[in-house]
Motif scaffolding. Structure first.
Motif, PDB file in Angstrom:
ATOM      1  N   ALA A  96      -4.601  48.336 -22.267  1.00 12.40           N
ATOM      2  CA  ALA A  96      -4.042  48.406 -23.622  1.00 12.40           C
ATOM      3  C   ALA A  96      -2.911  47.390 -23.747  1.00 12.40           C
ATOM      4  N   CYS A  97      -3.210  46.156 -23.367  1.00  9.34           N
ATOM      5  CA  CYS A  97      -2.171  45.137 -23.186  1.00  9.34           C
ATOM      6  C   CYS A  97      -1.581  44.629 -24.487  1.00  9.34           C
ATOM      7  N   GLY A  98      -2.230  44.873 -25.620  1.00  5.42           N
ATOM      8  CA  GLY A  98      -1.681  44.420 -26.886  1.00  5.42           C
ATOM      9  C   GLY A  98      -1.485  42.915 -26.919  1.00  5.42           C
ATOM     10  N   THR A  99      -0.295  42.496 -27.312  1.00 10.40           N
ATOM     11  CA  THR A  99      -0.011  41.061 -27.418  1.00 10.40           C
ATOM     12  C   THR A  99       0.488  40.448 -26.110  1.00 10.40           C
ATOM     13  N   GLY A 100       0.435  41.208 -25.017  1.00  9.42           N
ATOM     14  CA  GLY A 100       0.600  40.616 -23.696  1.00  9.42           C
ATOM     15  C   GLY A 100       1.945  40.712 -23.017  1.00  9.42           C
ATOM     16  N   ASP A 101       2.968  41.300 -23.644  1.00  9.72           N
ATOM     17  CA  ASP A 101       4.308  41.239 -23.059  1.00  9.72           C
ATOM     18  C   ASP A 101       4.399  41.889 -21.679  1.00  9.72           C
ATOM     19  N   PHE A 102       3.745  43.035 -21.496  1.00 11.07           N
ATOM     20  CA  PHE A 102       3.786  43.706 -20.190  1.00 11.07           C
ATOM     21  C   PHE A 102       3.092  42.832 -19.143  1.00 11.07           C
ATOM     22  N   ALA A 103       1.950  42.270 -19.501  1.00 11.44           N
ATOM     23  CA  ALA A 103       1.234  41.389 -18.576  1.00 11.44           C
ATOM     24  C   ALA A 103       2.092  40.199 -18.166  1.00 11.44           C
ATOM     25  N   PHE A 104       2.855  39.655 -19.101  1.00 11.05           N
ATOM     26  CA  PHE A 104       3.698  38.497 -18.787  1.00 11.05           C
ATOM     27  C   PHE A 104       4.832  38.887 -17.835  1.00 11.05           C
ATOM     28  N   ASP A 105       5.411  40.077 -18.025  1.00 15.05           N
ATOM     29  CA  ASP A 105       6.450  40.532 -17.096  1.00 15.05           C
ATOM     30  C   ASP A 105       5.887  40.677 -15.689  1.00 15.05           C
ATOM     31  N   LEU A 106       4.666  41.199 -15.589  1.00 15.66           N
ATOM     32  CA  LEU A 106       4.028  41.308 -14.276  1.00 15.66           C
ATOM     33  C   LEU A 106       3.743  39.925 -13.687  1.00 15.66           C
ATOM     34  N   ALA A 107       3.240  39.019 -14.517  1.00 12.57           N
ATOM     35  CA  ALA A 107       2.854  37.684 -14.037  1.00 12.57           C
ATOM     36  C   ALA A 107       4.041  36.901 -13.494  1.00 12.57           C
ATOM     37  N   ARG A 108       5.228  37.207 -13.963  1.00 13.85           N
ATOM     38  CA  ARG A 108       6.434  36.502 -13.496  1.00 13.85           C
ATOM     39  C   ARG A 108       6.920  37.033 -12.153  1.00 13.85           C
ATOM     40  N   LYS A 109       6.345  38.121 -11.662  1.00 10.07           N
ATOM     41  CA  LYS A 109       6.736  38.646 -10.352  1.00 10.07           C
ATOM     42  C   LYS A 109       6.096  37.790  -9.254  1.00 10.07           C
ATOM     43  N   PRO A 110       6.891  37.296  -8.304  1.00  6.85           N
ATOM     44  CA  PRO A 110       6.333  36.432  -7.251  1.00  6.85           C
ATOM     45  C   PRO A 110       5.226  37.095  -6.446  1.00  6.85           C
ATOM     46  N   SER A 111       5.285  38.414  -6.325  1.00  6.41           N
ATOM     47  CA  SER A 111       4.289  39.112  -5.511  1.00  6.41           C
ATOM     48  C   SER A 111       2.962  39.321  -6.233  1.00  6.41           C
ATOM     49  N   VAL A 112       2.918  39.070  -7.535  1.00  7.07           N
ATOM     50  CA  VAL A 112       1.695  39.275  -8.310  1.00  7.07           C
ATOM     51  C   VAL A 112       0.906  37.975  -8.361  1.00  7.07           C
ATOM     52  N   GLU A 113      -0.305  38.004  -7.830  1.00  9.05           N
ATOM     53  CA  GLU A 113      -1.128  36.798  -7.764  1.00  9.05           C
ATOM     54  C   GLU A 113      -1.742  36.454  -9.119  1.00  9.05           C
ATOM     55  N   HIS A 114      -2.156  37.476  -9.857  1.00  8.90           N
ATOM     56  CA  HIS A 114      -2.837  37.264 -11.129  1.00  8.90           C
ATOM     57  C   HIS A 114      -2.788  38.565 -11.914  1.00  8.90           C
ATOM     58  N   VAL A 115      -2.835  38.460 -13.246  1.00  4.84           N
ATOM     59  CA  VAL A 115      -2.820  39.650 -14.105  1.00  4.84           C
ATOM     60  C   VAL A 115      -3.998  39.592 -15.061  1.00  4.84           C
ATOM     61  N   VAL A 116      -4.710  40.703 -15.147  1.00  5.22           N
ATOM     62  CA  VAL A 116      -5.756  40.863 -16.142  1.00  5.22           C
ATOM     63  C   VAL A 116      -5.224  41.788 -17.236  1.00  5.22           C
ATOM     64  N   GLY A 117      -5.295  41.329 -18.474  1.00  2.18           N
ATOM     65  CA  GLY A 117      -4.918  42.150 -19.616  1.00  2.18           C
ATOM     66  C   GLY A 117      -6.162  42.615 -20.343  1.00  2.18           C
ATOM     67  N   LEU A 118      -6.247  43.913 -20.596  1.00  2.02           N
ATOM     68  CA  LEU A 118      -7.429  44.508 -21.222  1.00  2.02           C
ATOM     69  C   LEU A 118      -7.016  45.258 -22.478  1.00  2.02           C
ATOM     70  N   ASP A 119      -7.749  45.066 -23.561  1.00  3.93           N
ATOM     71  CA  ASP A 119      -7.454  45.780 -24.803  1.00  3.93           C
ATOM     72  C   ASP A 119      -8.746  45.892 -25.606  1.00  3.93           C
ATOM     73  N   PHE A 120      -8.792  46.848 -26.547  1.00  3.97           N
ATOM     74  CA  PHE A 120      -9.999  47.005 -27.364  1.00  3.97           C
ATOM     75  C   PHE A 120      -9.826  46.430 -28.763  1.00  3.97           C
ATOM     76  N   VAL A 121      -8.735  45.686 -28.983  1.00  2.00           N
ATOM     77  CA  VAL A 121      -8.466  45.089 -30.292  1.00  2.00           C
ATOM     78  C   VAL A 121      -8.476  43.565 -30.148  1.00  2.00           C
ATOM     79  N   PRO A 122      -9.535  42.889 -30.596  1.00  2.00           N
ATOM     80  CA  PRO A 122      -9.622  41.430 -30.412  1.00  2.00           C
ATOM     81  C   PRO A 122      -8.451  40.669 -31.035  1.00  2.00           C
ATOM     82  N   GLU A 123      -7.953  41.140 -32.166  1.00  2.00           N
ATOM     83  CA  GLU A 123      -6.835  40.442 -32.821  1.00  2.00           C
ATOM     84  C   GLU A 123      -5.592  40.427 -31.930  1.00  2.00           C
ATOM     85  N   MET A 124      -5.341  41.517 -31.223  1.00  4.70           N
ATOM     86  CA  MET A 124      -4.209  41.558 -30.299  1.00  4.70           C
ATOM     87  C   MET A 124      -4.411  40.572 -29.152  1.00  4.70           C
TER      88      MET A 124
END
Length: 240
Positions: free
Chosen positions: A60-88
């Motif tokens: 339920a990543c929405g416009t991505g802010d949570f995914a971006f916070d995770l992606a900025r962590k050095p220990s996180v190799e990659h982030v997949v964001g999943l949502d059911f709203v294409p516009e988001m």
């Protein structure tokens, strides 16, 4: 909304978030006084702040802010964001490009109740302000636990129903019910969508009940962090 169930509710919520997608970030900032950014950073730390390394999933990543916070962590190799709203998701992809995070994130349409991933695929799964919109919360929590590696975490950041009969616990939800539709009408031109927001909180779980639901989904060492004068909670559980 109370009379809508199952797929009918899912379609209603998807259309609603599609309508408000371009004003979603603005309304979040106004209604929380900008604190939603700090809350997500805290939740991201709870997800991977203790030495977990690998890929992360934000449901339920929405416009991505949570995914971006995770992606900025050095220990996180990659982030997949999943949502059911294409516009988001379209907005999330644009933000990723502007923030230089396109190579560390992927965004795709998907269902939280049937995650399209193998078991043990991620070191953590997060969901920010999305669990209230799931049509089957226990099933979605089990799915999130399924795709996390042993020793990894599921972290939920959510507006929760306040328990207790004290003045504080009654006054805050009452103010939320009155203010949210007005802000939605003025800033997003959609009072209906922002009437849904406080109603969805009234129909949702308390922080205690959410923690119990996560335990029932098989998570262990479930911990709660209270924010926003008790209206917001971060609930973290580990996969055994």
């Amino acid at each position: 909304m109370a009379q809508l169930r199952g797929e009918e509710r899912a379609r209603y919520v998807s259309r609603m978030f599609g309508r408000i997608s371009r004003r979603y970030d603005l309304l979040n900032t106004v209604m929380t006084g900008g604190m939603h950014y700090a809350w997500r950073r805290l939740a991201a730390y709870d997800a991977v702040g203790s030495g977990l390394d690998g890929a992360a999933l934000d449901v339920a990543c929405g416009t991505g802010d949570f995914a971006f916070d995770l992606a900025r962590k050095p220990s996180v190799e990659h982030v997949v964001g999943l949502d059911f709203v294409p516009e988001m998701l379209a907005l999330a992809k644009g933000k990723a490009a502007r923030q230089g995070l396109s190579d560390r994130t992927d965004f795709s349409v998907g269902d939280a109740h049937a995650l399209p991933f193998e078991d043990d695929s991620f070191v953590c799964v997060t969901v920010g302000f999305g669990v209230r919109n799931f049509i089957d919360v226990p099933r979605a929590l089990r799915e999130m636990a399924r795709v996390v590696q042993p020793g990894g975490r599921v972290v939920v950041l959510e507006i929760v129903r306040m328990e207790g009969k004290g003045l504080h616990n009654r006054a805050l939800p009452w103010c939320f019910q009155k203010v949210a539709p007005v802000l939605g009408a003025v800033l997003a031109g959609d009072s209906e969508a922002y009437s849904y927001l406080p109603q969805s909180v009234d129909e949702f779980l308390s922080a205690r009940q959410l923690a119990e639901a996560m335990e029932s989904a098989g998570l262990r060492d479930v911990r709660r962090r209270s924010l926003g004068m008790g209206m917001v909670a971060i609930v973290t559980g580990e996969v055994g």
